[in-house]
Design a protein around this motif. Structure first.
Motif, PDB file in Angstrom:
ATOM      1  N   LYS A   1      -1.754  -0.746  -4.168  1.00  0.00           N
ATOM      2  CA  LYS A   1      -2.943  -0.127  -3.653  1.00  0.00           C
ATOM      3  C   LYS A   1      -2.266   1.294  -3.598  1.00  0.00           C
ATOM      4  O   LYS A   1      -1.161   1.448  -2.799  1.00  0.00           O
ATOM      5  CB  LYS A   1      -3.519  -0.657  -2.360  1.00  0.00           C
ATOM      6  N   THR A  30       1.126  -1.201   0.175  1.00  0.00           N
ATOM      7  CA  THR A  30       0.052   0.069  -0.076  1.00  0.00           C
ATOM      8  C   THR A  30       1.043   1.282  -0.040  1.00  0.00           C
ATOM      9  O   THR A  30       1.621   1.421   0.982  1.00  0.00           O
ATOM     10  CB  THR A  30      -1.037  -0.029   1.095  1.00  0.00           C
ATOM     11  N   ALA A  82      -3.132   3.718 -10.751  1.00  0.00           N
ATOM     12  CA  ALA A  82      -4.353   2.900 -10.205  1.00  0.00           C
ATOM     13  C   ALA A  82      -4.890   2.093 -11.391  1.00  0.00           C
ATOM     14  O   ALA A  82      -5.242   0.846 -11.100  1.00  0.00           O
ATOM     15  CB  ALA A  82      -5.261   3.771  -9.556  1.00  0.00           C
TER      16      ALA A  82
END
Length: 377
Positions: free
Chosen positions: A198, A171, A187
Motif C-alpha cells: 500500500k 504500508t 500502485a
C-alpha cells in the motif's frame, strides 16, 4: 566549479532551501506517525536528499532509497495494455509536441531507432499525443514492433516484482515531488500483479493532503509558475535517471542509469548548504509560511548579478537536457523568437530579469497572476 560559485550555491542551500527541506521532513515525520506507516520510500531522484536527512536526523524512522523513474515504473505496465493510446495514458504528462525518439524511449524500444527510416520516420519526427492515432507512418511502425514492446515490458515486469518483494505487506509513505506518474504506476502495478503493498502519498505540493495544503493556494501557484524548476533542481539526486533494471551475474538486481553529461556540482553544493542549515536549526520553530520567504525572493525577483551563476546550468526537463536560462541578445532576436524563449523558459522570472525587465514590472505580473488564481478559486 570555482570557489566563488561553490560558495554562492552553498549559501543558497543554507539560506533558501534549508528551511524548505527542514519543514518538509518535519511534515513527513508527522505523517509517518499519523498514518501508521511502516517505512518512508524515497524514490530516485526526487527523494535523494530527503532520504539523506531523514536517515541522519530521524534515524528511528525506517527510510529506504528506491531506484526508479517514470520509465522504470511505466514500462513494466505496458504489456497490460492493448493499444497505443492506453500505453501513452500511463504517463501523466507529455510535452505539447514530442519526438519519435522520446516516444520510443517511453515505450521501452529506444534501441529500434535504426528501424525508423524504413517507415519514412526519423528521430526528430514530431508527434502530438492528441492526434497520434492518425499518424499512419508511426502506427505502421508501432504495429510492426508492438510485440517487441510486450517482450521488453514482460522482462522488466519480472524484475520490478523482484525489486518490490521486500516491501510485501507494508504500508509505504511515498515521497513525491512530480506529477505523480511514478506513484500511480507503482500502485497500479501492485494491483495488476497482486502485490500486497500500500502506498501513501507524501506529496510536496498538490492536493488537500500535501505539504502545502495549508498555504495560500494562489500564492503557491504563482510562485511555482515562475520558479518551480529551482525546487526540482534542489531535490534531484547527483546521479542520472533509471532507464531499466537488469540482473547481475550473481542474480542480484541492478538499476541501469542513463548516460548523463550534466555536472552535479551545483546539486551537491545546494545539498551541503541545506544539511548545514539542518544541523544548526533542527530544533528551531519556523512556521510553514516563513520557510518560503527566502525562496520567494530568489524565485520571483532574482538579482541580475547573481544570474551569472545560473547561466551555464543544464537540467533534465521535458525529457531533454535543457538550459535553465537561455541567452538572449535583444539586438539579434525578433519579437517572435523572444516570445518563444519566454514560453519555453524553465525559470520565467529569471529569464525576464535576464532581459532586464525592471522589478516593478515583475511585481505587476506577479500581482496579475495572483488575482487571476484567486478569482479562479
Amino acid at each position: 566549479m570555482d570557489i566563488e560559485e561553490r560558495t554562492y550555491f552553498n549559501g543558497l542551500g543554507y539560506q533558501v532551501f534549508g528551511p524548505i527541506l527542514l519543514g518538509y521532513i518535519r511534515w513527513i515525520k508527522e505523517r509517518y506517525k499519523e498514518r501508521n506507516l511502516d517505512l518512508i520510500l524515497c524514490p530516485s531522484r526526487d527523494g535523494f536528499i530527503v532520504n539523506q536527512v531523514m536517515t541522519k536526523f530521524y534515524p528511528e524512522i525506517k527510510t529506504s532509497y528506491f531506484y526508479t523513474s517514470r520509465l522504470a515504473s511505466v514500462i513494466p505496465l505496458l504489456s497490460s495494455k492493448n493499444d497505443l493510446c492506453s500505453m501513452l495514458d500511463l504517463y501523466r504528462s507529455w510535452p505539447e509536441t514530442f519526438t519519435v525518439s522520446l516516444l520510443l524511449d517511453r515505450l521501452g524500444i529506444g534501441y529500434l531507432v535504426d528501424q525508423l527510416e524504413h517507415f519514412d520516420l526519423y528521430e526528430g519526427y514530431c508527434l502530438r499525443k492528441d492526434n497520434i492515432i492518425y499518424d499512419k507512418k508511426f502506427l505502421a511502425f508501432f504495429n510492426r514492433f508492438k510485440n517487441d514492446i510486450y517482450i521488453n515490458s514482460n522482462s522488466q515486469k519480472e524484475l520490478l516484482i523482484k525489486y518490490l518483494m521486500p516491501y510485501q505487506g507494508k504500508t509505504l509513505g511515498f515521497v513525491d515531488l512530480g506529477s505523480g506518474t511514478i506513484l500511480s504506476s507503482l500502485a497500479s502495478f501492485c494491483r495488476e500483479y497482486n502485490l500486497n503493498i500500500k502506498f501513501e502519498s507524501l506529496n510536496f505540493q498538490g492536493g488537500d493532503r500535501s505539504y502545502f495544503c495549508n498555504i495560500n493556494d494562489a500564492y503557491i501557484k504563482v510562485l511555482f509558475r515562475f520558479s518551480y524548476i529551482l525546487l526540482e533542481l534542489f531535490f534531484t539526486a547527483p546521479h542520472s535517471s533509471v532507464v531499466k533494471y537488469e540482473r547481475e551475474i550473481d542474480n542480484k538486481l541492478m538499476a541501469v542509469l542513463s548516460k548523463n553529461t550534466n555536472d552535479f556540482d551545483v546539486t551537491n553544493s545546494l545539498h551541503l548548504g541545506a544539511i548545514n542549515y539542518m544541523k544548526k536549526h533542527f530544533l528551531s520553530d519556523d512556521c510553514l509560511e516563513s520557510v518560503f520567504s527566502e525562496y520567494f525572493q530568489l524565485g520571483m525577483y532574482p538579482d541580475i548579478d547573481a544570474l551569472n551563476f545560473w547561466k551555464n546550468i543544464k537540467i533534465d526537463a521535458n525529457s531533454k537536457n535543457q538550459e535553465l536560462l537561455c541567452p538572449v541578445d535583444l539586438r539579434k532576436k525578433n519579437i517572435k523568437d523572444i516570445f518563444f524563449t519566454l514560453k519555453s523558459s524553465l525559470w520565467l522570472s529569471g529569464q525576464l530579469t535576464l532581459l532586464r525587465m525592471p522589478k516593478w514590472m515583475l511585481k505587476l505580473i506577479y500581482t496579475t497572476y495572483f488575482i487571476k488564481y484567486k478569482l479562479i478559486k
